[in-house]
Design a protein around this motif. Structure first.
Motif, PDB file in Angstrom:
ATOM      1  N   ARG A   1      -9.528  -4.516   2.675  1.00  0.00           N
ATOM      2  CA  ARG A   1     -10.059  -5.431   1.272  1.00  0.00           C
ATOM      3  C   ARG A   1      -8.136  -6.607   0.787  1.00  0.00           C
ATOM      4  O   ARG A   1      -8.594  -7.579   0.803  1.00  0.00           O
ATOM      5  CB  ARG A   1     -10.078  -4.594   0.828  1.00  0.00           C
ATOM      6  N   LEU A   2      -7.214  -6.024   1.701  1.00  0.00           N
ATOM      7  CA  LEU A   2      -6.285  -6.807   0.988  1.00  0.00           C
ATOM      8  C   LEU A   2      -5.822  -7.921   2.748  1.00  0.00           C
ATOM      9  O   LEU A   2      -5.584  -8.423   2.085  1.00  0.00           O
ATOM     10  CB  LEU A   2      -4.943  -5.744   0.964  1.00  0.00           C
TER      11      LEU A   2
ATOM     12  N   VAL B   1      -3.417   4.636  -1.807  1.00  0.00           N
ATOM     13  CA  VAL B   1      -4.399   4.932  -1.001  1.00  0.00           C
ATOM     14  C   VAL B   1      -4.680   6.684  -1.099  1.00  0.00           C
ATOM     15  O   VAL B   1      -3.532   7.409  -0.575  1.00  0.00           O
ATOM     16  CB  VAL B   1      -4.954   4.660   0.371  1.00  0.00           C
TER      17      VAL B   1
ATOM     18  N   ARG C   1     -10.265   1.328   4.829  1.00  0.00           N
ATOM     19  CA  ARG C   1     -10.833   0.312   3.474  1.00  0.00           C
ATOM     20  C   ARG C   1      -9.901  -0.683   2.871  1.00  0.00           C
ATOM     21  O   ARG C   1     -10.058  -1.717   2.900  1.00  0.00           O
ATOM     22  CB  ARG C   1     -11.952   1.249   3.201  1.00  0.00           C
ATOM     23  N   GLU C   2      -9.083  -0.204   2.995  1.00  0.00           N
ATOM     24  CA  GLU C   2      -7.915  -0.313   1.877  1.00  0.00           C
ATOM     25  C   GLU C   2      -7.419  -2.046   2.730  1.00  0.00           C
ATOM     26  O   GLU C   2      -6.951  -2.945   2.214  1.00  0.00           O
ATOM     27  CB  GLU C   2      -6.860   0.194   1.372  1.00  0.00           C
TER      28      GLU C   2
ATOM     29  N   ALA D   1      -1.120  -0.591  -4.398  1.00  0.00           N
ATOM     30  CA  ALA D   1      -2.394  -0.374  -4.270  1.00  0.00           C
ATOM     31  C   ALA D   1      -2.673   0.976  -3.249  1.00  0.00           C
ATOM     32  O   ALA D   1      -1.651   1.520  -2.201  1.00  0.00           O
ATOM     33  CB  ALA D   1      -3.016  -1.193  -2.606  1.00  0.00           C
TER      34      ALA D   1
ATOM     35  N   PHE E   1       0.489   5.634   0.963  1.00  0.00           N
ATOM     36  CA  PHE E   1      -0.311   6.316   1.585  1.00  0.00           C
ATOM     37  C   PHE E   1      -0.537   7.615   1.525  1.00  0.00           C
ATOM     38  O   PHE E   1       1.081   8.094   1.877  1.00  0.00           O
ATOM     39  CB  PHE E   1      -0.974   5.764   3.167  1.00  0.00           C
TER      40      PHE E   1
ATOM     41  N   ASN F   1      -9.685   6.116   5.366  1.00  0.00           N
ATOM     42  CA  ASN F   1      -9.642   5.124   2.991  1.00  0.00           C
ATOM     43  C   ASN F   1      -8.586   4.266   4.083  1.00  0.00           C
ATOM     44  O   ASN F   1      -8.620   3.375   2.851  1.00  0.00           O
ATOM     45  CB  ASN F   1      -9.177   6.394   3.457  1.00  0.00           C
ATOM     46  N   LEU F   2      -7.744   4.364   4.736  1.00  0.00           N
ATOM     47  CA  LEU F   2      -6.740   3.902   4.548  1.00  0.00           C
ATOM     48  C   LEU F   2      -7.196   1.974   5.131  1.00  0.00           C
ATOM     49  O   LEU F   2      -6.609   1.044   4.720  1.00  0.00           O
ATOM     50  CB  LEU F   2      -5.625   3.928   5.755  1.00  0.00           C
TER      51      LEU F   2
ATOM     52  N   ILE G   1       1.094  -1.109  -0.135  1.00  0.00           N
ATOM     53  CA  ILE G   1       0.233   0.032  -0.216  1.00  0.00           C
ATOM     54  C   ILE G   1       0.844   1.606   0.098  1.00  0.00           C
ATOM     55  O   ILE G   1       1.654   1.123   0.698  1.00  0.00           O
ATOM     56  CB  ILE G   1      -0.690  -0.061   1.522  1.00  0.00           C
TER      57      ILE G   1
END
Ligand SMILES: [Zn+2]
Length: 278
Positions: free
Chosen positions: A139-140, A96, A135-136, A94, A71, A132-133, A69
């Motif tokens: 998901r991961l 973010v 959520r990711e 990803a 960020f 926002n972080l 990620i």
């Protein structure tokens, strides 16, 4: 720019933790707060560089290549990052943006079409960035969901306390006007009722002309402005000159500070403003 060819998708760390790379230390603190032991966090900026004009190093490209990620703040602040993302060859990264989905963005002049990026200095907008972080992360790493959500809830309560404490500190001030060196504090000011009457640097990294400086001196004298902020990352000659000319007080505020964590850093900044305006 160094090209790292043939980078495979970022492998998990040897400990199985999710690798998160952030642009600034504040975001790294948020990632550690909500990620706990399930994440391994690195920040590209160590704190003494301008996030507007940072020059990416080969080691940063490697850090991005190894991350799962990325960020960042968003709103175009980290344009210098785009080549690093591309050169990292990290196709599963990803990205973010903390600012994603925030609707009450402050816009400036024609140089600021994407909006002022300093959202992290408002602890209420900080919550949206953290969401926002999270959520990711969920998901991961769905196995970590309950941990991420619990840690987020705890941290958001701390941010509520922080907002209340800063508001209480400013409540008794009769003069809430100040001049800031660069336009980093409009979200903070909007949240807590401060009045930023002018900014020394018209664009981040660009010094004001002699004419603009003369106008600032006039403004300080005419309106009896008592406080001007400067930043450790910026040259201090101009604020000091203004202080000599007008006796305005210079307060050093670091919008990037994350020493001891975001909550402690913003508490110190608010206390410095309060002390100067009192
Ligand atoms: Zn800035």
């Amino acid at each position: 720019m160094m090209l790292l060819a043939g980078c495979a998708p970022a492998p998990p760390t040897s400990t199985g933790r999710l690798r998160v790379v952030t642009t600034i230390g504040v975001l790294a603190d948020w990632a550690r707060q909500v990620g706990g032991d399930r994440v391994e966090v690195a920040s590209l900026l160590s704190g003494n560089e301008s996030p507007h004009t940072y020059e990416i190093k080969p080691a940063d490209v490697k850090t991005v290549a190894d991350a799962r990620i990325l960020f960042r703040v968003g709103l175009g602040m980290e344009e210098w990052l785009d080549p690093a993302i591309e050169n990292s060859g990290n196709t599963t990264l990803a990205v973010v943006d903390a600012a994603a989905g925030i609707t009450d963005i402050i816009r400036g002049d024609e140089h600021d079409r994407t909006g002022n990026p300093h959202i992290w200095l408002d602890p209420v907008l900080a919550k949206a960035g953290i969401a926002n972080l999270v959520r990711e992360l969920v998901r991961l790493d769905p196995k970590g969901e309950s941990l991420y959500r619990a840690r987020e809830a705890t941290y958001l309560l701390r941010l509520d306390s922080l907002s209340a404490a800063i508001a209480a500190g400013f409540a008794g001030l009769s003069d809430k006007r100040l001049i800031t060196y660069h336009d980093a504090w409009p979200y903070f000011a909007r949240r807590f009722g401060l009045d930023i009457v002018a900014t020394v640097e018209p664009i981040p990294g660009q010094e004001p002309s002699a004419k603009e400086l003369a106008r600032l001196v006039d403004l300080i004298r005419r309106e009896h402005i008592r406080v001007i902020t400067t930043e450790p990352q910026l040259p201090s000659a101009l604020p000091e000159m203004l202080a000599r000319e007008t006796r305005v007080k210079v307060v050093v505020l670091d919008p990037l500070e994350s020493e001891g964590g975001y909550v402690a850093a913003l508490t110190r900044s608010a206390a410095a403003i309060t002390a100067a305006l009192r």
